[in-house]
Design a protein around this motif. Structure first.
Motif, PDB file in Angstrom:
ATOM      1  N   TYR A 218      67.816 -56.784  38.163  1.00  0.00           N
ATOM      2  CA  TYR A 218      68.556 -57.146  36.959  1.00  0.00           C
ATOM      3  C   TYR A 218      67.575 -57.661  35.913  1.00  0.00           C
ATOM      4  O   TYR A 218      66.458 -58.050  36.239  1.00  0.00           O
ATOM      5  CB  TYR A 218      69.560 -58.263  37.266  1.00  0.00           C
TER       6      TYR A 218
ATOM      7  N   PRO B 155      73.438 -59.649  45.428  1.00  0.00           N
ATOM      8  CA  PRO B 155      73.734 -58.856  44.230  1.00  0.00           C
ATOM      9  C   PRO B 155      74.936 -59.394  43.460  1.00  0.00           C
ATOM     10  O   PRO B 155      75.671 -60.274  43.942  1.00  0.00           O
ATOM     11  CB  PRO B 155      74.037 -57.473  44.811  1.00  0.00           C
ATOM     12  N   TYR B 156      75.146 -58.876  42.296  1.00  0.00           N
ATOM     13  CA  TYR B 156      76.358 -59.105  41.506  1.00  0.00           C
ATOM     14  C   TYR B 156      76.540 -57.881  40.632  1.00  0.00           C
ATOM     15  O   TYR B 156      75.628 -57.045  40.537  1.00  0.00           O
ATOM     16  CB  TYR B 156      76.258 -60.388  40.677  1.00  0.00           C
ATOM     17  N   THR B 157      77.699 -57.764  40.037  1.00  0.00           N
ATOM     18  CA  THR B 157      77.939 -56.590  39.207  1.00  0.00           C
ATOM     19  C   THR B 157      78.327 -57.019  37.791  1.00  0.00           C
ATOM     20  O   THR B 157      78.786 -58.151  37.582  1.00  0.00           O
ATOM     21  CB  THR B 157      79.046 -55.699  39.794  1.00  0.00           C
ATOM     22  N   THR B 158      78.120 -56.119  36.864  1.00  0.00           N
ATOM     23  CA  THR B 158      78.502 -56.359  35.468  1.00  0.00           C
ATOM     24  C   THR B 158      79.026 -55.048  34.897  1.00  0.00           C
ATOM     25  O   THR B 158      78.726 -53.970  35.436  1.00  0.00           O
ATOM     26  CB  THR B 158      77.293 -56.802  34.606  1.00  0.00           C
TER      27      THR B 158
ATOM     28  N   LYS C   4      78.695 -51.929  32.515  1.00  0.00           N
ATOM     29  CA  LYS C   4      77.436 -51.276  32.146  1.00  0.00           C
ATOM     30  C   LYS C   4      76.900 -51.742  30.799  1.00  0.00           C
ATOM     31  O   LYS C   4      75.700 -51.848  30.591  1.00  0.00           O
ATOM     32  CB  LYS C   4      77.648 -49.753  32.118  1.00  0.00           C
TER      33      LYS C   4
ATOM     34  N   ASP D 128      84.274 -59.007  42.834  1.00  0.00           N
ATOM     35  CA  ASP D 128      84.201 -57.542  42.818  1.00  0.00           C
ATOM     36  C   ASP D 128      84.862 -57.016  44.098  1.00  0.00           C
ATOM     37  O   ASP D 128      84.454 -57.395  45.204  1.00  0.00           O
ATOM     38  CB  ASP D 128      82.738 -57.097  42.750  1.00  0.00           C
TER      39      ASP D 128
ATOM     40  N   VAL E 299      81.965 -54.631  46.237  1.00  0.00           N
ATOM     41  CA  VAL E 299      80.571 -54.924  46.566  1.00  0.00           C
ATOM     42  C   VAL E 299      80.469 -56.239  47.337  1.00  0.00           C
ATOM     43  O   VAL E 299      81.121 -57.224  46.985  1.00  0.00           O
ATOM     44  CB  VAL E 299      79.709 -54.998  45.281  1.00  0.00           C
TER      45      VAL E 299
ATOM     46  N   HIS F 120      81.780 -60.276  39.889  1.00  0.00           N
ATOM     47  CA  HIS F 120      81.672 -59.347  38.768  1.00  0.00           C
ATOM     48  C   HIS F 120      81.612 -60.224  37.518  1.00  0.00           C
ATOM     49  O   HIS F 120      82.548 -60.980  37.228  1.00  0.00           O
ATOM     50  CB  HIS F 120      82.880 -58.413  38.718  1.00  0.00           C
TER      51      HIS F 120
ATOM     52  N   ASP G  22      81.471 -60.562  33.587  1.00  0.00           N
ATOM     53  CA  ASP G  22      81.833 -59.810  32.384  1.00  0.00           C
ATOM     54  C   ASP G  22      81.692 -60.742  31.181  1.00  0.00           C
ATOM     55  O   ASP G  22      82.659 -61.359  30.734  1.00  0.00           O
ATOM     56  CB  ASP G  22      83.273 -59.300  32.536  1.00  0.00           C
TER      57      ASP G  22
END
Lengths: 563, 181
Positions: free
Chosen positions: A71, A93-96, A98, A435, A438, A448, A450
């Motif tokens: 990241y 991990p983590y998500t965002t 795009k 999330d 994941v 997640h 945002d």
């Protein structure tokens, strides 16, 4: 699962967790402090502390083939001298979305980010507790500066903060400040130029949780070795290890368990009380649980939110403390409010190895004292440095051979830099959630994130950059260069906060005036998650004061039999 | 005359590079973790000669004496990504090709004056920040400088930098934004 019972459980051991453990144990409670990461012993585990550059395989270039982060992130996370304190995002991990990147830096070890922080230590100002109510952005704080002032004093006296007390509306406090670190001649010159060109904008040395005077035998004044982020065996800066942990251990009422991932907070069948926590051993993955009459969540802002969400049950289907629906909303960081650089004249100096911790500081001067910006609300504070070029300029200079080498033997020209760090407006659209797809290396759902900068944030960054360049010009510096203002990646300041707002009304907030969940009165959240606004100031001091205040309340309620 | 401390640094602290010079170029070629072969002896000697041309021996050791070629070996074997290894190896060949074109001999066989001429030309070309791709000598020079001034020789003999300097600097304690690196 084996079970043990404590008066209180503290999840996390960073600046907030350390303070919770100290205050609760000193007030008589038997406390269990849990951290998902490894034990870091004060001194002996600062394995790179005074190593010379040539003792590192890549001499500080980082281990490129074993990057710890996929990241956008802090460069320190991959440095050979500090990477062991930074969470590996491949495991965590983590998500965002795009188009909304977020830089999330974590310190998963006993001591948390107290071992890694930059140690600028400021109070939020009275205006910071009022502006949400005044301009309508975010949720009104249920407290004002007067409610927390004595707790700032209390923390200031214990942790040791060096700096200068000044009479300025966005620079309150300083009752127990140690003398500030001295400025070098170029910085003193800058201070004089500033006083002449902008007498309403004080420039002084940063307030630092680095000591200029000893506190007891175990905390010695800073010896200028330089890389504080490697740990400090002389206890010259505040960390859990140097300060709160020894105090808590001295009570003999604290148990510390590293490598213990809290996977959920347990509640009573009715859902009205927290009863303890479920823990996974980070190494064996064996699960166990611990019971307590009080639970303090101090896992760092976003990890605390994640834990509250992971703890959802039949009574709290959307996460603990989330009857308002606001859990995870109003996430903030600080905005990089521009920067500018100029050249100046200065003396030849010896090449140094190490240096002073901390920079210069200009408290927020926008939208206070009658100043009214048409383009943005709230404001930013500034940091400044004055430095001369060292050998690294060789890579940018033409030349080779004897003359080139002899030139680099001398230090080079002097430069001054000002940068801004601004308040990001609280925005309900900036949020975190679990999330659904994941999981981390331990099989636990990840966050997640945002979060993005808004129009006000970008206007402040642009305005700040213009201000800083103008200030340098008006101070008489030459070669002023304004840093370009980019899109900005939230999280970069490593001041992520918010998501469990405080308030009087349980329908419109997650936590009450004493940092406990409206829905579960023996569940406290006292780290950055509890912030209703981020102000212009570095936030750790406020987390500490807020935690000490909440812990004192919790201990009193415990003794009164109400918890 | 070298002091005992200076001798220790030159002969010991720099990985004995000061004594053996480029003799360690005879190290066995191995396959690095990317699958690329490690530097050959010929490549190692070329690197040493070029680095010494950038930072030569004066009253203090130069790049070879400071162990810069060994630093390059570490960077090549364990730090460069595979495409960077390939590009770096190609750049070494290109340096030699240019030497052959201009002086009909490899860089190592060129005279000191010819080597200096080549290095200066490459230095000028790499100064063009807008060149795409950038001239590879910029990276070579940067790594040479980094390897030299983060070595014990570079720090303690050439720059005379010590940890005490920050505390005892009569100009006041500087903030050092680049810390130790």
């Amino acid at each position: 699962m084996a079970q043990e019972t404590y008066d209180a459980i503290v999840v996390g051991s960073g600046v907030s967790g350390g303070w919770a453990a100290k205050e609760l144990t000193e007030r008589g409670l038997k406390v269990l402090m849990l951290d998902r990461g490894r034990m870091v012993r004060h001194g002996e585990d600062y394995v790179t502390e005074h190593k010379a550059p040539y003792e590192f395989k890549f001499r500080g270039l980082g281990d490129k083939r074993n990057s710890q982060s996929d990241y956008p992130n802090n460069a320190l996370a991959n440095r050979e001298d500090t990477k062991h304190f930074f969470a590996d995002t491949k495991l965590h991990p983590y998500t965002t979305p795009k188009d909304r990147p977020f830089a999330w830096t974590r310190g998963n070890q006993v001591g948390g980010k107290s071992l890694m922080w930059s140690r600028q230590t400021y109070r939020m100002a009275p205006v910071n507790f009022e502006e949400n109510a005044i301009d309508g952005h975010g949720l009104d704080w249920p407290i004002r500066y007067a409610d927390i002032e004595s707790w700032y004093d209390y923390v200031e006296k214990f942790i040791g903060i060096s700096g200068t007390a000044i009479d300025y509306p966005t620079a309150p406090g300083g009752k127990y400040l140690q003398p500030g670190f001295p400025l070098n001649p170029i910085e003193k010159d800058m201070q004089a130029r500033m006083a002449k060109a902008f007498p309403d904008r004080p420039l002084t040395v940063a307030r630092m949780a680095n000591l200029t005077q000893a506190i007891g035998d175990d905390r010695q004044p800073c010896h200028y070795c330089g890389p504080c982020g490697r740990g400090c065996s002389t206890g010259s800066y505040f960390s859990t290890q140097s300060s709160t942990l020894p105090a808590a251990m001295a009570t003999q009422r604290l148990t510390v368990l590293p490598d213990s991932i809290v996977t959920r907070i347990l509640t009573s069948e009715s859902g009205e009380r927290a009863t303890g926590v479920e823990v996974m051993d980070a190494n064996t993955r064996e699960k166990r649980s611990y019971n307590a009459r009080i639970v303090f969540v101090c896992a760092s802002a976003l990890e605390s939110l994640r834990l509250l969400m992971l703890s959802a049950n039949d009574r709290h289907p959307n996460g603990l403390g989330n009857s308002s629906g606001l859990l995870g909303k109003y996430i903030m960081d600080h905005v990089g409010a521009g920067g500018a650089m100029a050249t100046t004249k200065g003396p030849q100096t010896p090449h140094i190895w190490g240096g002073r911790p901390g920079v210069m500081w200009i408290p927020r001067f926008r939208n206070i004292n009658g100043d009214k910006r048409p383009d943005y609300l709230r404001g930013y504070q500034c940091n400044g440095i004055a430095f001369n070029d060292d050998w690294q300029r060789g890579a940018r200079m033409p030349g080779i051979g004897v003359d080139f080498k002899n030139t680099l033997r001398q230090t080079g020209g002097w430069h001054v830099i000002l940068t801004g760090s601004g308040e990001m407006l609280p925005d309900i659209g900036n949020k975190v959630s679990l999330d659904p797809d994941v999981r981390d290396a331990w099989g636990i759902p990840v966050l997640h994130i945002d979060v993005g900068l808004g129009d006000n944030d970008m206007a402040m960054a642009k305005g700040g950059s213009e201000d800083l360049a103008e200030m340098l010009k008006n101070m008489g510096y030459e070669g002023v260069f304004k840093f370009p203002v980019g899109k900005g990646v939230p999280g970069t300041s490593i001041h992520e906060m918010g998501g469990a707002p405080m308030g009087h009304d349980k329908r419109k907030s997650v936590l009450d005036v004493n940092n406990r969940a409206h829905d579960i009165p023996n569940l406290f959240v006292t780290d950055g998650a509890a912030m209703n606004s981020c102000s212009q100031s570095n936030p750790s001091f406020t987390y500490m004061a807020m935690t000490a205040r909440a812990a004192a309340f919790a201990a009193a309620e415990f003794k009164a039999g109400r918890l | 005359m070298l002091s005992r401390r200076t001798m220790l640094i030159v002969t010991g602290g720099a990985g004995a590079a000061g004594l053996v010079g480029v003799g360690s170029a005879k190290a066995v070629t191995r396959v690095t973790s990317t699958g690329e072969a490690s530097l050959t002896a010929q490549e190692f000697r070329l690197i040493a000669a070029m680095a010494e041309g950038i930072i030569p021996k004066t009253d203090t050791p130069g790049a070879i004496g400071a162990g810069v070629p060994e630093f390059f070996r570490t960077i090549f074997n364990d730090w460069f990504l595979k495409d960077e290894q390939i590009a770096f190896r190609a750049s070494l060949k290109a340096y030699d090709d240019e030497a052959k074109l201009r002086f009909t001999k490899t860089f190592l066989r060129c005279t000191a004056a010819q080597q200096s001429e080549l290095l200066n030309d490459w230095d000028k070309k790499s100064a063009n920040m807008f060149a795409r791709p950038p001239h590879p000598f910029g990276q070579f020079k940067k790594l040479t400088i980094h390897g030299y001034y983060t070595s014990q020789v570079g720090l303690e003999l050439e720059l005379k930098a010590t940890m005490d300097a920050a505390q005892n600097d009569p100009n006041g304690p500087l903030i050092q934004p680049v810390s130790l690196f």
